[in-house]
Design a protein around this motif. Structure first.
Motif, short mmCIF file in Angstrom:
data_model
loop_
_atom_site.label_atom_id
_atom_site.label_comp_id
_atom_site.label_asym_id
_atom_site.label_seq_id
_atom_site.Cartn_x
_atom_site.Cartn_y
_atom_site.Cartn_z
N ILE A 203 -1.99 8.46 -11.12
CA ILE A 203 -3.41 8.17 -10.94
C ILE A 203 -3.63 6.67 -10.83
O ILE A 203 -4.40 6.19 -9.98
CB ILE A 203 -4.22 8.74 -12.12
N THR A 204 -2.93 5.91 -11.64
CA THR A 204 -3.09 4.45 -11.64
C THR A 204 -2.69 3.84 -10.31
O THR A 204 -3.45 3.07 -9.70
CB THR A 204 -2.25 3.81 -12.77
N TRP A 205 -1.50 4.20 -9.82
CA TRP A 205 -1.01 3.58 -8.60
C TRP A 205 -1.71 4.11 -7.35
O TRP A 205 -1.84 3.39 -6.36
CB TRP A 205 0.51 3.74 -8.48
N ARG A 206 -2.20 5.35 -7.38
CA ARG A 206 -3.01 5.85 -6.26
C ARG A 206 -4.31 5.05 -6.18
O ARG A 206 -4.81 4.77 -5.09
CB ARG A 206 -3.29 7.34 -6.43
N TYR B 211 0.84 -1.20 0.00
CA TYR B 211 0.00 0.00 0.00
C TYR B 211 0.87 1.25 0.00
O TYR B 211 0.64 2.18 -0.78
CB TYR B 211 -0.92 0.00 1.22
N GLY B 212 1.88 1.29 0.88
CA GLY B 212 2.76 2.44 0.95
C GLY B 212 3.50 2.69 -0.35
O GLY B 212 3.63 3.84 -0.80
N TRP B 213 3.96 1.62 -0.99
CA TRP B 213 4.69 1.75 -2.26
C TRP B 213 3.78 2.31 -3.34
O TRP B 213 4.16 3.22 -4.08
CB TRP B 213 5.25 0.40 -2.68
N ALA B 214 2.55 1.75 -3.44
CA ALA B 214 1.61 2.20 -4.47
C ALA B 214 1.19 3.65 -4.24
O ALA B 214 1.06 4.43 -5.18
CB ALA B 214 0.38 1.29 -4.48
N THR C 241 -6.65 8.79 -0.22
CA THR C 241 -5.74 7.92 -0.97
C THR C 241 -6.01 8.02 -2.47
O THR C 241 -5.09 7.92 -3.29
CB THR C 241 -5.88 6.46 -0.50
N LEU C 242 -7.28 8.22 -2.83
CA LEU C 242 -7.63 8.36 -4.24
C LEU C 242 -6.99 9.61 -4.84
O LEU C 242 -6.80 10.61 -4.14
CB LEU C 242 -9.15 8.44 -4.39
#
Length: 213
Positions: A47-50, A35-38, A157-158
């Protein structure tokens, strides 16, 4: 209730640590670094990884609810679960607070993060330290705090401010709503922490008895 030939009532066998609720709790802990990495990929501008980070956070929050329900319904509450479950909760929310503070990089977000993390880990460590002496039930304010935190951190997070086009304005509106939820969660965090320490103080004599004996 039946008794053994010695006249003693048989005690129920302790559930094994190898069960579904504990597996879900372990999964939440494993998900924390992913989660932290993404969340922080490309400085939090992807946008994709968030979105991937939000999906991971969502799974963690759902399993948090599910594992507790299963453990209580099937009598699978274990010592491992009592210790690992709050650690898993604080690890994923702590990663969210720190990650979002890095991305937003504002003094007020870092202030909220530091105060919340100090309160959360102080309560968790104290709750675990007195677990065998007394049980401090979760107050209603603590449940509201958890819900407000989960919603606020999930929305933040989004990539709400990174989207363009027709999602631009809705993203800004949801972002403002998430900030309001975060402030509500912050207030509830402080208040529920006060209630917890107050209840521990009221039961201080019960906590001291085992050590005195």
């Amino acid at each position: 209730m039946s008794e053994t030939s010695t006249g003693q009532t048989p005690t129920a066998a302790k559930p094994s640590n190898w069960n579904l609720p504990n597996a879900l709790t372990t999964l939440r802990i494993v998900l924390v670094p992913f989660y932290g990495w993404a969340l922080l990929y490309d400085g939090g501008d992807s946008i994709t990884w968030r979105t991937v980070a939000w999906a991971i956070f969502f799974v963690a929050m759902v399993t948090d609810k599910v594992d507790g329900d299963i453990a209580r319904a099937r009598n699978l509450v274990t010592d491992f679960g009592k210790i690992a479950d709050p650690i898993a909760d604080k690890a994923i929310t702590g990663m969210a607070f720190i990650g979002l503070s890095i991305i937003m990089d504002t003094w007020w977000m870092w202030t909220i993060t530091i105060v919340v993390l100090v309160r959360e880990w102080a309560v968790t460590l104290l709750r675990l330290s007195v677990l065998k002496s007394v049980v401090i039930a979760a107050a209603q304010s603590g449940k509201w705090k958890t819900a407000a935190q989960a919603l606020a951190l999930g929305f933040l997070t989004l990539p709400l401010l990174e989207v363009d086009g027709w999602l631009d304005v809705p993203g800004e509106v949801v972002y403002v709503g998430a900030i309001v939820l975060l402030l509500v969660a912050f207030v509830l965090t402080i208040w529920s922490g006060y209630e917890f320490f107050r209840d521990v103080w009221k039961q201080r004599h019960s906590i001291r008895k085992p050590s005195a004996a």
